[in-house]
Design an enzyme around this catalytic site. Structure first.
Site, PDB file in Angstrom:
ATOM      1  N   HIS A  87      18.132  19.070 -33.069  1.00  0.00           N
ATOM      2  CA  HIS A  87      18.524  20.070 -34.055  1.00  0.00           C
ATOM      3  C   HIS A  87      17.315  20.814 -34.614  1.00  0.00           C
ATOM      4  O   HIS A  87      17.425  21.966 -35.022  1.00  0.00           O
ATOM      5  CB  HIS A  87      19.267  19.403 -35.217  1.00  0.00           C
ATOM      6  N   ARG A 118      19.661   5.505 -20.239  1.00  0.00           N
ATOM      7  CA  ARG A 118      20.697   6.428 -20.711  1.00  0.00           C
ATOM      8  C   ARG A 118      21.223   5.918 -22.045  1.00  0.00           C
ATOM      9  O   ARG A 118      22.013   4.980 -22.098  1.00  0.00           O
ATOM     10  CB  ARG A 118      21.835   6.535 -19.692  1.00  0.00           C
ATOM     11  N   TYR A 144      32.842  12.229 -19.021  1.00  0.00           N
ATOM     12  CA  TYR A 144      32.804  11.437 -17.783  1.00  0.00           C
ATOM     13  C   TYR A 144      34.129  11.520 -17.020  1.00  0.00           C
ATOM     14  O   TYR A 144      34.726  10.516 -16.633  1.00  0.00           O
ATOM     15  CB  TYR A 144      32.423   9.987 -18.094  1.00  0.00           C
ATOM     16  N   CYS A 147      24.183   6.987 -13.314  1.00  0.00           N
ATOM     17  CA  CYS A 147      24.794   7.869 -14.309  1.00  0.00           C
ATOM     18  C   CYS A 147      25.684   8.878 -13.596  1.00  0.00           C
ATOM     19  O   CYS A 147      25.331   9.375 -12.520  1.00  0.00           O
ATOM     20  CB  CYS A 147      23.711   8.580 -15.105  1.00  0.00           C
ATOM     21  N   HIS A 150      31.620  22.791 -33.904  1.00  0.00           N
ATOM     22  CA  HIS A 150      30.482  21.866 -33.840  1.00  0.00           C
ATOM     23  C   HIS A 150      30.578  21.020 -32.582  1.00  0.00           C
ATOM     24  O   HIS A 150      31.592  20.346 -32.354  1.00  0.00           O
ATOM     25  CB  HIS A 150      30.470  20.971 -35.075  1.00  0.00           C
TER      26      HIS A 150
END
Length: 552
Positions: free
Chosen positions: A152, A224, A406, A271, A127
């Site tokens: 989903h 974000r 990140y 970002c 998952h």
């Protein structure tokens, strides 16, 4: 059943499998065993490597939908289609009480969706949001959890789920109440924003508007979010700060405004995935396909973090990391977290804020109301919004976003061999620039041409030059930089730039390229491929825009 299978070019394609898997039935062996001999089950093939790629490709919280959200999967599925075997006997029928018994890997993990029952035990380990999150639904309904991540509810995701179907709910079972939409109270957004995902909301500033404003208007500042935007009452809000003696200092918003001097700093936030779309074009990372607009600039106001830490008993010579937790959280209660080095937090030149103002106004909800961290020069992921708690310790934040996201890796690192502990968490960002006007594929006229863009470097390093080429890098011109004067080592804000050039008659096309140089003479790599990485972060390559030249 359709399954994700990475292709040589990195894009997910779909592979149809028709084969049986053996399952230990505990609740109803006669009916189930009679059914399993003739009903197809799909599971992940090539379990050792594909499974791991799938498990981490989308990142925590983004869910299965991101794995298959790209391109031409329906066309490829049709090409790979094989005849399905004949239908078997009807599915067995279960009650919700019977489903609830299958609430662990030991008893098999069953879930329901609608009126169907699924055994997802074999999917638990792969998952994308992590094993612990999917197990929260064990023995119960998926609907409350899928409401948190709307991606989903796509046909290809539902088709994968159908491959794990083992039965149906009894028609006598009352329907489950529909879960409320966890995003129902998200704020309204400006219609000009370029949306990547709606739930959670992620959107970038329109490129054509970026260079028009040195300070990005609040409504157009890139968004974000990892979870729904929390609803916070400023009257009851409290920031919890761990003191050096182990006690907790509780501060209201008014405490922060009254007890600590207000400090202002103009700083750019970017970002880590800004310009990821260019990396995805080389090899798909299955992560948000940001263009050039996941970066914005604002004037922030608030209390200095070092003043608050000093009030809590910390001294500049202390060592370690300052960890932040937000009020935003997922269905399991896991909150967003990150950390920065203690040295950065306490430095008089670090300018780290606990900000409650943005461009002279109260923080907007999307941007962290009522309080957020502003750590100038550092990747946006560490600038935690909706700040709830601050702790200081010898170790970095243990959150997923500090430990398993990140981070930068070599192009040679794959999901088969990645070791997240081997790479440091991104802090300072590399030098960056991009073209915002004209846009890719635009048609321009011979004669005068204006090229615009932005440039910025992390760590407080000032951009000293932006070079622009109209012929793919064969010849160069220096752009004019505009922006506010900034102190050496504290150049936290971007510079917007402009080049006025002349396109000769007879020119058919232009390959416009830009590259920036900062005060440490760091410059940008000329192509994306050598810095491609599995997370699609830190794309600081020359930015390229191809335009057509035509008559008016």
């Amino acid at each position: 059943m359709l399954l994700s299978k990475p292709s040589r070019n990195g894009f997910c394609i779909l592979h149809r499998t028709h084969w049986l898997r053996e399952m230990p039935w505990r609740s109803h062996p006669p009916a189930c065993m009679a059914w399993t001999t003739s009903r197809n089950h799909g599971t992940w093939n090539d379990a050792g490597s594909t499974r791991r790629r799938v498990m981490v490709a989308a990142g925590a919280g983004l869910g299965l939908g991101t794995i298959l959200a790209y391109g031409d999967h329906r066309r490829r599925a049709a090409e790979l289609e094989t005849p399905a075997p004949a239908a078997g006997p009807p599915f067995p029928v279960f009650t919700r009480k019977e489903v609830a018994r299958h609430n662990s890997e030991a008893s098999r993990v069953w879930v329901t969706y609608g009126s169907d029952v699924f055994d997802i035990t074999d999917f638990v380990e792969v998952h994308p949001g992590g094993k612990s999150k999917i197990l929260l639904a064990a023995g119960g309904a998926l609907e409350p959890f899928w409401a948190l991540y709307a991606m989903h509810k796509q046909e290809h995701v539902l088709e994968i789920l159908r491959g794990y179907k083992v039965g149906e709910l009894s028609p006598e079972e009352p329907p489950q109440p529909s879960p409320g939409d966890p995003y129902a109270e998200d704020p309204q957004r400006h219609p000009a924003l370029r949306i990547n995902t709606l739930k959670p909301f992620n959107a970038e500033t329109p490129p054509e508007l970026i260079a028009e404003n040195y300070l990005t208007p609040n409504a157009l500042f890139f968004k974000r979010n990892h979870f729904p935007v929390p609803v916070v009452d400023p009257a009851t809000y409290r920031l919890q700060v761990q003191s050096s003696g182990g006690r907790t200092m509780s501060l209201s918003l008014q405490d922060l405004k009254r007890r600590f001097p207000k400090h202002e700093v103009t700083a750019t936030l970017q970002c880590a995935g800004n310009r990821r779309a260019e990396m995805n074009a080389i090899k798909n990372t299955n992560r948000l396909g940001w263009g050039v607009g996941a970066i914005s600039n604002a004037r922030w106001g608030g209390a200095l973090l070092r003043d608050v830490l000093a009030e809590a008993g910390y001294k500049p010579g202390d060592k370690g990391h300052v960890c932040f937790e937000g009020l935003d959280k997922d269905q399991s209660g896991t909150v967003y977290g990150a950390s920065i080095p203690f040295k950065k937090a306490m430095s008089p030149d670090g300018d780290v804020l606990l900000a409650y103002e943005m461009n002279g106004e109260e923080l907007p909800r999307d941007n962290g109301f009522p309080l957020r961290v502003i750590a100038p020069g550092i990747v946006g992921a560490r600038n935690v919004k909706w700040l709830a708690r601050i702790t200081v310790g010898p170790e970095e934040s243990q959150s997923h976003w500090q430990q398993k996201d990140y981070k930068g890796f070599s192009p040679s690192v794959t999901w088969d061999n990645v070791d997240f502990s081997s790479a440091p968490a991104i802090q300072d960002m590399p030098v960056q620039s991009a073209i915002t006007e004209p846009g890719p594929g635009a048609c321009v006229c011979p004669g005068e041409l204006t090229v615009k863009g932005y440039a910025w470097s992390g760590g407080g390093r000032r951009v000293i030059r932006v070079d622009v080429s109209l012929d793919g890098g064969k010849s160069w011109h220096m752009a004019k930089l505009t922006g506010k004067e900034q102190l050496p080592g504290r150049a936290w804000a971007w510079q917007v730039w402009q080049l006025d050039a002349c396109v000769p008659e007879g020119t058919k096309e232009l390959d416009i390229v830009c590259k920036a140089v900062d005060a440490s003479y760091n410059d940008q790599p000329n192509t994306v491929a050598p810095i491609w990485n599995i997370l699609g972060v830190l794309n600081s390559a020359w930015h390229r825009v191809h335009v057509i030249v035509g008559e008016e």
